[in-house]
Design an enzyme around this catalytic site. Structure first.
Site, short mmCIF file in Angstrom:
data_model
loop_
_atom_site.label_atom_id
_atom_site.label_comp_id
_atom_site.label_asym_id
_atom_site.label_seq_id
_atom_site.Cartn_x
_atom_site.Cartn_y
_atom_site.Cartn_z
N GLU A 49 -3.55 -8.90 -7.09
CA GLU A 49 -3.05 -8.66 -8.74
C GLU A 49 -1.72 -8.66 -8.97
OE1 GLU A 49 -6.43 -5.54 -11.13
OE2 GLU A 49 -4.52 -5.24 -10.74
N LEU A 50 -1.47 -7.93 -7.42
CA LEU A 50 0.17 -7.55 -7.04
C LEU A 50 0.11 -8.44 -6.51
CD1 LEU A 50 2.15 -5.38 -6.62
CD2 LEU A 50 1.36 -5.17 -4.75
#
Ligand SMILES: *[C@@H]1O[C@H](CO)[C@@H](O)[C@H](O)[C@H]1NC(C)=O
Ligand SMILES: *[C@@H]1O[C@H](CO)[C@@H](O)[C@H](O)[C@H]1NC(C)=O
Ligand SMILES: *[C@@H]1O[C@H](CO)[C@@H](O)[C@H](O)[C@H]1NC(C)=O
Ligand SMILES: *[C@@H]1O[C@H](CO)[C@@H](O)[C@H](O)[C@H]1NC(C)=O
Ligand SMILES: *[C@@H]1O[C@H](CO)[C@@H](O)[C@H](O)[C@H]1NC(C)=O
Ligand SMILES: *[C@@H]1O[C@H](CO)[C@@H](O)[C@H](O)[C@H]1NC(C)=O
Ligand SMILES: *[C@@H]1O[C@H](CO)[C@@H](O)[C@H](O)[C@H]1NC(C)=O
Ligand SMILES: *[C@@H]1O[C@H](CO)[C@@H](O)[C@H](O)[C@H]1NC(C)=O
Ligand SMILES: *[C@@H]1O[C@H](CO)[C@@H](O)[C@H](O)[C@H]1NC(C)=O
Ligand SMILES: *[C@@H]1O[C@H](CO)[C@@H](O)[C@H](O)[C@H]1NC(C)=O
Length: 539
Positions: free
Chosen positions: A453-454
């Site tokens: 996600e990051l």
């Protein structure tokens, strides 16, 4: 005359002039009672040097010359060419002569009283003039008594100059240095103390060059006057000592009775010139004093300089009256103070002001970008005892506040993702549909699952510039070294610190800052308006 003779003549002249200092060549001599005194014959040639002829001293008495001898008075000492008095008395006045063979020399001695109120006698001063700014030197040395001098003091106008043991004055002359300088020598002879004075009358003179007199100020001066009041016109000029300054106030039919020329004043400048002023006083100004010129002239050998003054009637509205000026100043000062305050307040409450502004205008930047979510929340998904609070914050507190109270729509993986699809693709498309990526940071955040996600969010944010990242430091993270390098490029104001005790209220700085970083959106809370805590409540 041969060229070589010139220096010889000079040498002789120098010899004479130096020997003159100690020998007494003048006929009329003045001495002061009580001071040591001497008469010395000026034997300029060596003619008598090795003559065996006896030297005799005489004093003219009423009954004829009286030969002096050391026994005639304990005060009188005979030393060949010198006759000394220790000290001289009033009754020593008279004629004295020295005889050597056929040769004789006479003096007339006048002994005067010691002045009561002065440290010197005016008859004994040596006058010296010194040009201003040139060197002024006063060295207290006594060519004759020097060997006996025990102490020397220097006085200026009979006031002691406190300088040092060896009085010596050396400076660049100024006009205030003018005066009488007295050297007082204390002589010790046979255990008795005597004093002798030597006084210089120092005059400081300006340089001789003449200046062209110059009137100060413009050639034509308009003076605003009120009728019935007095006015003074000041005419000043820089001029030489002999120059004059005057007002030309005669008129065809006599002088104005209310116009008076006053006595002038003169001040010497440090350059030796004069600053002269003359005032023209006009009492109770009348109509006929207006519009005509009052001229002032400075005149010297080199020429004249004239300037004119014209009286004008003071027109009331032309001048800003004092009180209006004062008020204007006060208003200006107040306005500046207010501006400074506003700027200061603005700097401190920038976030509040921007939020207020958004709220006031009802700005909404979410309508046209085609995105579904206001923010994708990235957090540590595994709910373990050590990160339970963080989980609660991401899943409950954050949506509780942002969605229910401020009308945002969040994307929370656990809640919003339909199970079954490929997780990675799903997350990528959800981030693409979101306006912000909120990362809830903690020490244990960097697990494999959220890393994607990051990285996906960072790619969107940094490369495609489609999404803005908001970092929430949930528990204090000592160092950010575990974060990807690109995340450190984020501006520091995009990192918010959660402080459980202080951040709970909707009015706290944490939520305000978060709202500020969130996209502007018209508040459409899901629940009742009444339940929404006002962000901008008055303190
Ligand atoms: C100098 O000598 C005179 C006469 O002896 C004396 O009256 C005077 O006080 C002395 N001045 C000073 C400053 O000692
Ligand atoms: C004076 O004395 C010196 C020596 O002291 C001598 O050489 C000289 O000749 C003498 N002069 C006269 C005129 O006697
Ligand atoms: C001294 O006195 C004699 C006579 O008394 C006189 O001829 C002579 O000129 C006097 N000398 C001086 C210098 O006064
Ligand atoms: C001169 O005057 C002093 C005191 O002023 C005195 O002692 C002395 O005797 C006088 N000398 C003569 C010759 O009068
Ligand atoms: C002094 O005068 C006498 C005569 O009056 C003379 O013989 C003598 O030479 C003179 N002495 C000097 C040094 O002039
Ligand atoms: C000192 O000098 C000034 C200026 O030259 C002069 O006016 C004054 O008379 C002098 N004083 C004496 C005592 O000679
Ligand atoms: C001045 O005289 C005193 C004694 O009266 C002596 O002690 C001192 O050393 C003397 N000073 C000088 C500079 O001669
Ligand atoms: C006149 O002006 C001169 C030079 O500015 C100044 O020195 C002087 O004091 C003034 N005089 C008066 C009476 O104001
Ligand atoms: C002075 O001159 C002004 C214009 O410069 C004029 O308005 C005014 O009437 C004149 N006053 C007198 C008394 O001449
Ligand atoms: C003053 O000077 C001006 C210009 O120099 C001249 O026009 C005027 O006539 C003079 N006034 C008097 C009263 O001298």
């Amino acid at each position: 005359m041969h060229r070589r003779e010139i220096p010889l003549t000079l040498l002789v002249l120098m010899f004479i002039s130096t020997s003159e200092e100690t020998c007494t060549s003048r006929l009329h001599i003045t001495a002061v009672e009580g001071e040591p005194f001497y008469l010395k014959f000026c034997s300029s040639s060596s003619e008598y040097e090795n003559k065996t002829t006896t030297i005799k001293w005489y004093k003219n008495a009423s009954h004829g010359p009286l030969e002096l001898s050391s026994s005639s008075s304990p005060r009188i000492i005979l030393l060949d060419y010198v006759l000394e008095f220790w000290p001289v008395h009033l009754n020593d006045s008279g004629s004295y002569s020295i005889r050597m063979g056929n040769d004789t020399h006479d003096w007339k001695l006048n002994v005067i009283r010691r002045p009561k109120h002065s440290c010197f006698t005016e008859k004994q001063v040596m006058s010296k003039s010194v040009e201003v700014k040139k060197s002024l030197q006063i060295a207290c040395e006594h060519s004759y008594y020097q060997k006996l001098v025990n102490r020397t003091l220097l006085y200026k106008n009979c006031e002691k100059i406190e300088n040092n043991q060896n009085p010596f004055l050396k400076k660049n002359a100024e006009f205030k240095d003018q005066g009488y300088y007295t050297c007082m020598f204390f002589l010790l002879r046979n255990g008795k103390l005597f004093n002798v004075t030597k006084t210089f009358n120092i005059t400081i003179v300006g340089d001789n060059s003449n200046i062209i007199p110059a009137l100060l100020g413009p050639k034509l001066t308009h003076v605003k006057v009120e009728l019935g009041k007095d006015v003074q016109l000041n005419c000043s000029a820089l001029l030489n000592e002999k120059d004059v300054i005057y007002w030309n106030i005669w008129k065809k039919n006599g002088k104005d009775p209310n116009v008076h020329e006053e006595e002038g004043t003169r001040i010497r400048t440090s350059e030796g010139k004069w600053l002269a002023s003359k005032i023209l006083r006009i009492e109770t100004v009348k109509e006929n004093n207006l519009n005509s010129s009052y001229n002032c002239t400075a005149a010297s050998e080199g020429g004249i300089d004239t300037k004119s003054f014209i009286l004008l009637k003071k027109e009331d509205p032309v001048d800003i009256p004092g009180h209006i000026f004062t008020r204007g100043m006060i208003v200006a000062v107040l306005i500046s103070v207010v501006i400074v305050c506003l700027v200061t307040v603005g700097a401190i409450y920038r976030v509040d002001l921007i939020l207020f502004y958004r709220h006031f205008l009802g700005r909404d930047e979410t309508l046209t970008d085609g995105k579904t979510y206001d923010a994708f929340v990235s957090y540590l998904k595994e709910c373990r005892p050590e990160n339970g609070e963080e989980h609660t914050f991401a899943v409950e507190i954050l949506p509780g506040v942002l969605e229910k109270h401020f009308g945002y729509k969040l994307c929370i993986f656990e809640r919003d993702v339909v199970p079954g699809r490929a997780v990675v693709d799903e997350i990528h498309s959800l981030i693409e549909k979101s306006r912000r990526l909120i990362i809830v940071l903690s020490k244990s955040y960097m697990s494999n699952e959220v890393r994607y996600e990051l990285e996906s969010g960072l790619h969107e944010a940094l490369v495609e510039r489609k999404i803005k990242i908001i970092l929430i430091e949930f528990t204090p993270v000592g160092d950010f070294t575990f974060l990807p390098q690109s995340l450190k490029l984020l501006k520091s104001h995009r990192v918010l610190k959660w402080q459980a005790d202080k951040s709970l209220s909707y009015n706290s700085r944490f939520w305000k800052n978060l709202l500020y970083l969130m996209p502007a959106k018209a508040v459409k809370p899901y629940r009742d308006e009444a339940e929404v805590l006002p962000v901008f409540s008055q303190p």
